[in-house]
Design an enzyme around this catalytic site. Structure first.
Site, mmCIF file in Angstrom:
data_model
loop_
_atom_site.group_PDB
_atom_site.id
_atom_site.type_symbol
_atom_site.label_atom_id
_atom_site.label_comp_id
_atom_site.label_asym_id
_atom_site.label_seq_id
_atom_site.Cartn_x
_atom_site.Cartn_y
_atom_site.Cartn_z
ATOM 1 N N HIS A 52 0.816 -1.210 0.000
ATOM 2 C CA HIS A 52 0.000 0.000 0.000
ATOM 3 C C HIS A 52 0.855 1.268 0.000
ATOM 4 C CE1 HIS A 52 -3.792 2.068 1.932
ATOM 5 N NE2 HIS A 52 -3.355 2.687 0.864
ATOM 6 N N HIS A 81 -5.982 0.174 5.597
ATOM 7 C CA HIS A 81 -6.057 0.806 6.921
ATOM 8 C C HIS A 81 -6.516 -0.225 7.947
ATOM 9 C CE1 HIS A 81 -7.364 3.604 3.630
ATOM 10 N NE2 HIS A 81 -6.161 4.036 3.907
ATOM 11 N N GLU A 137 1.295 2.596 3.696
ATOM 12 C CA GLU A 137 0.754 3.819 3.087
ATOM 13 C C GLU A 137 1.655 5.021 3.337
ATOM 14 O OE1 GLU A 137 -3.319 4.950 3.996
ATOM 15 O OE2 GLU A 137 -3.601 5.764 1.999
#
Lengths: 340, 340
Positions: free
Chosen positions: A6, A223, A282
């Site tokens: 990610h 997430h 991320e």
């Protein structure tokens, strides 16, 4: 190896944002919209943006490869229209392609889709095909809410989405369920809309027969799965009340490790089967700073996974590499071609 | 004593739902709407509904008192209009008042508010006053989304809500942030909309100066705080990136324990300061069944708190009683009057 599933190109050159601003400024004047070819970004600019950004941090943190896609918050399907979304997706995806061609050992490409509120997801198929079949992309990001915080399109389990799912299955690529920015003042983007999007999508899946219709369709819920692992008992219970079993989703639904504290990642790995967890950070993304208590970056999720005392070496291998290769078979093929 | 801060009258007699259906059927014909006095529910019917429902389970589970409010999913502020919402709130709150008069040792009342999409929260003040000052209510439920899943009203931190907050502070009663049902097909009610509402409200508070303006305003975020404890690192990091500190919210924001598995409640009590956790179960509510692995009800959250090995006796006393008495001072006064 360490695969981060990610990452977004959040450090893309300013020129990209300027091009998008010009496109949106001329949304009702097609003749004045910039052409894709008017975006000029040199290889050196890409090298600088990546070398001083995601690649630098990937290496500092001991990562090997990042599954890399356009900036999630800038997909902004709610801005412009179907036509501008087509062109913007091509531009954004082409830039990701160039990053991955320049750094094939460190990045593998995932595309955004030309979604547009109220427009059939079928319209996304040509760009998906182009990216996967011509450019070697290994997956896509799919927004469950092209309206940007008003949730006006049908749930992900509606037949509305089925043509796109047929293509995902045919191409054998997974989709990460990822909203874009929020134009609803109630929802902070990365703090509320992102997390709500994850929770919402999982709940849609839980009470549907989607995976009976598409047994090979695979979604990554980013997430850390939103609120889902924390409320795993609630979801198990809701499913059982409806004569369903939450466990049946685990053939099709995966979670990343973008949870930014040690206890959260420990919890995730205690609650969710290891086979369903993919390492993700991320970075460089929602949280840029360091935890003043530890001096470490909040989004250095590798440190958290490393520190989970209950994980075996085999568990860590699954989270860091094997699960990603299984969920993204085109990534596996790409890595094998590189001798990895 | 064991105080459950989160119960709704989900077993209310069918007559109540019939009355509401008649009201909504005549929403555009005010003359044909039923009067409040047309709802006939006898004390015996209430005793049967409570005695065979919440009271029975409260006692079976070792509870003492439940902070009790109208059915959250039936507040449905998005149905009808401001006028029907006034009358419906009075009807629903009066029924809660009667429950608590019949069982004063076991239930303390919390009211719903006559919210209506796009209508000023100031309109809720008369009903709030009536409930608190005339009927002895100890708090209220406040929906952050009267539109029922489309999030069309301003965020809870907007000045739009300030007149109501002034009254909450003047009356010294807290509000539980609790959405109602969802009319948006994307959001399952108890599985997505409830949890998203909690997450969204917390994020609104986090980047606002609301509690500088109202240092004594207090909110309970139910369902274990939505996704918030699981993503505590994310929220800490977002706050720090904005030169704020998440800890400052802890004077004003509290979480209940409506998390329906052992690991989730352990996690909550490890991550969130004990002073900010109030015991809650929301039984009989979102999950009605038993966990086949343990044979216990999913929503028997007292068992989870009891089993958290790290909690001291003092911690448990705070979670089960002392925090609720502090956050709901009118509950404390009410209990003292009863000699408790």
């Amino acid at each position: 190896m360490i695969i981060d599933c990610h990452g977004h190109f959040t450090t893309a050159p300013r020129t990209l944002h300027d091009w998008r601003a010009r496109q949106l400024a001329a949304v009702n004047e097609p003749a004045n919209q910039p052409k894709a070819s008017e975006l000029k970004i040199s290889d050196d600019e890409i090298r600088a943006a990546i070398g001083g950004g995601q690649l630098k941090m990937q290496q500092e943190r001991g990562g090997d490869l990042t599954i890399f896609s356009p900036i999630a918050g800038q997909m902004a399907h709610h801005l412009g229209n179907q036509q501008t979304s087509y062109v913007w997706s091509e531009v954004a995806n082409d830039l990701i392609y160039r990053v991955c061609e320049l750094f094939p050992n460190h990045f593998a490409p995932v595309c955004q889709l030309p979604q547009s509120p109220g427009q059939s997801p079928e319209n996304c198929i040509p760009e998906l095909r182009r990216c996967v079949e011509q450019l070697g992309f290994v997956g896509c990001n799919l927004s469950p809410d092209p309206s940007g915080g008003y949730w006006k399109d049908p749930p992900l389990t509606d037949r509305w989405w089925y043509p796109l799912y047929e293509e995902l299955v045919r191409l054998d690529v997974p989709a990460m369920v990822h909203v874009s920015s929020s134009c609803n003042p109630c929802f902070h983007g990365t703090g509320a809309h992102y997390i709500n999007g994850d929770t919402t999508a999982f709940m849609q899946f839980l009470l549907s027969d989607l995976f009976k219709d598409f047994p090979k369709l695979r979604f990554i819920i980013p997430h850390g799965g939103g609120a889902v692992p924390y409320h795993w008992g609630r979801y198990r219970g809701i499913a059982l009340d409806q004569k369903r079993e939450i466990e049946t989703l685990l053939n099709n639904v995966y979670f990343d490790t973008c949870v930014y504290h040690q206890q959260g990642v420990e919890f995730l790995t205690n609650v969710i089967p290891i086979e369903n967890i993919l390492f993700g950070s991320e970075m460089i993304g929602a949280v840029r700073g360091r935890d003043p208590d530890t001096g470490e970056y909040f989004d250095d999720t590798k440190k958290y996974v490393d520190a989970c005392s209950r994980l075996s070496a085999q568990d860590r291998n699954k989270i860091f590499e094997a699960n990603a290769r299984r969920v993204y078979p085109r990534l596996d093929a790409r890595l094998k071609k590189l001798g990895k």
